[in-house]
Design a protein around this motif. Structure first.
Motif, short mmCIF file in Angstrom:
data_model
loop_
_atom_site.label_atom_id
_atom_site.label_comp_id
_atom_site.label_asym_id
_atom_site.label_seq_id
_atom_site.Cartn_x
_atom_site.Cartn_y
_atom_site.Cartn_z
N GLU A 1 64.80 12.17 70.56
CA GLU A 1 65.24 10.78 70.41
C GLU A 1 64.50 10.07 69.28
O GLU A 1 65.08 9.21 68.60
CB GLU A 1 65.01 10.03 71.72
CG GLU A 1 65.96 10.44 72.84
CD GLU A 1 65.58 9.81 74.17
OE1 GLU A 1 64.57 9.09 74.21
OE2 GLU A 1 66.28 10.07 75.16
N THR A 2 63.22 10.40 69.08
CA THR A 2 62.41 9.67 68.10
C THR A 2 62.35 10.35 66.75
O THR A 2 61.85 9.74 65.79
CB THR A 2 60.97 9.50 68.63
OG1 THR A 2 60.39 10.80 68.87
CG2 THR A 2 60.96 8.69 69.91
N MET A 3 62.83 11.60 66.64
CA MET A 3 62.70 12.33 65.38
C MET A 3 63.40 11.59 64.23
O MET A 3 62.84 11.46 63.14
CB MET A 3 63.28 13.75 65.52
CG MET A 3 63.05 14.61 64.30
SD MET A 3 63.26 16.37 64.62
CE MET A 3 64.90 16.41 65.35
N ASN A 4 64.60 11.09 64.47
CA ASN A 4 65.33 10.40 63.41
C ASN A 4 64.65 9.10 63.02
O ASN A 4 64.58 8.74 61.84
CB ASN A 4 66.77 10.12 63.85
CG ASN A 4 67.64 9.67 62.70
OD1 ASN A 4 67.68 10.31 61.65
ND2 ASN A 4 68.33 8.56 62.88
N GLU A 5 64.09 8.40 64.01
CA GLU A 5 63.39 7.15 63.72
C GLU A 5 62.11 7.41 62.94
O GLU A 5 61.76 6.66 62.03
CB GLU A 5 63.07 6.41 65.02
CG GLU A 5 64.29 5.79 65.70
CD GLU A 5 65.02 4.80 64.79
OE1 GLU A 5 64.33 3.99 64.14
OE2 GLU A 5 66.25 4.86 64.72
N ARG A 6 61.41 8.48 63.30
CA ARG A 6 60.17 8.82 62.60
C ARG A 6 60.46 9.17 61.14
O ARG A 6 59.63 8.95 60.26
CB ARG A 6 59.48 9.99 63.31
CG ARG A 6 58.95 9.61 64.69
CD ARG A 6 58.61 10.81 65.53
NE ARG A 6 57.46 11.54 65.01
CZ ARG A 6 56.97 12.62 65.62
NH1 ARG A 6 57.53 13.07 66.72
NH2 ARG A 6 55.92 13.24 65.11
#
Length: 307
Positions: free
Chosen positions: A254-259
């Motif tokens: 879930e956070t990979m794209n935001e990171r």
């Protein structure tokens, strides 16, 4: 113009990668400048080249370096997810669904063991093989027995005992077992500092006793200690680990794209200054009068792309 187009393509790919509004805005403004030259054939294309050398190339170099770092970070996250999935698959394969069924069978086996132990003691014979009951903890302790318990609650002081081979059984316990025809129920197991304990309940009574496997002894447990013990049925420790790993993977995905989109504060400031420089400049009048000895982006922002 073909060189300019290639730069625009690179800038667009970077804008798509970072999904950053400032980079997208810079791409749009650069595309406008490119189109101005493309639509006005009388303009000197060398001025466009100079603009790219002083502005676009520096930005592309900076963003490409950050993109590479981000991709390495993303590869590390993907690798972590893959490793977690391997552990999940391995744990789920090892998961023992038969614990609950075998736990009930173990109660009967242990009852029969105690009955035979009593018979041997009365006949002064020692015919039992303890492997007939030790198999259970060897098979299930590492996965199911709980460890978050105060070991002092499970221990006992000295007590009058019968000796059977290397094992001790409390005299009072054996008497109460005899009253209930040695019927017992396995409640749960504990695994602490390399030792295992098993808690049993005597049939049709409130009495509980401990089988200290490492200490090779059995004894009644104080009801006050029982009140402080977690006596819920054992659950698979691997099940908890699997659940944690799955939650971790969900979070990483879930956070990979935001990171990927997060940029260092210094770079954010660079982009803001870049846009401000373009917006505060009369493009049509300034772009064609660029001092060739001055790289505005590098000098103004003092970027060190080698660090």
């Amino acid at each position: 113009m073909s060189q300019s187009k290639r730069r625009l393509t690179k800038l667009k790919l970077l804008a798509n990668f970072f999904e950053n509004v400032d980079i997208i805005s810079i791409y749009i403004k650069t595309d406008i400048i490119h189109n101005l030259f493309q639509e006005n054939k009388e303009l000197d294309y060398s001025k466009l080249e100079l603009f790219h050398l002083q502005y676009t190339d520096s930005l592309i170099e900076l963003l490409t370096k950050i993109k590479k770092q981000k991709e390495n970070d993303m590869l590390a996250v993907i690798k972590e997810i893959e490793v977690n999935n391997k552990y999940i698959a391995s744990f789920e394969e090892k998961h023992t669904d038969g614990f609950e069924t075998e736990r009930k069978m173990y109660s009967g086996i242990f009852s029969n063991h105690l009955k035979n132990l009593y018979k041997d003691l009365t006949e002064d014979k020692f015919r039992l093989k303890w492997d007939s009951v030790l198999y259970f903890y060897k098979k299930y302790a590492s996965e199911f027995y709980r460890s978050n318990v105060d070991e002092e609650l499970l221990k006992s002081g000295a007590f009058p005992a019968y000796q059977y081979q290397e094992y001790q059984i409390e005299r009072k316990l054996l008497g109460r077992l005899n009253i209930q025809n040695f019927k017992v129920r396995f409640v749960c197991g504990y695994s602490i500092t390399g030792n295992e304990y098993e808690l049993f309940k005597i049939f049709q009574s409130e009495d509980h006793f401990i089988f200290d496997i490492e200490g090779r002894k059995m004894y009644l447990i104080d009801p006050k200690k029982m009140e402080k013990l977690d006596t819920m049925p054992n659950e698979s420790n691997l099940g908890t680990i699997v659940s944690q790993l799955k939650s971790k993977n969900e979070y990483l995905e879930e956070t990979m794209n935001e990171r990927k989109k997060i940029l260092p504060e210094q770079v954010i400031n660079v982009l803001k200054d870049y846009i401000k420089n373009l917006e505060n400049t009369d493009i049509m009048s300034k772009i064609f009068d660029i001092n060739e000895e001055t790289n505005i982006l590098r000098a103004m922002l003092n970027l060190n792309l080698n660090n």
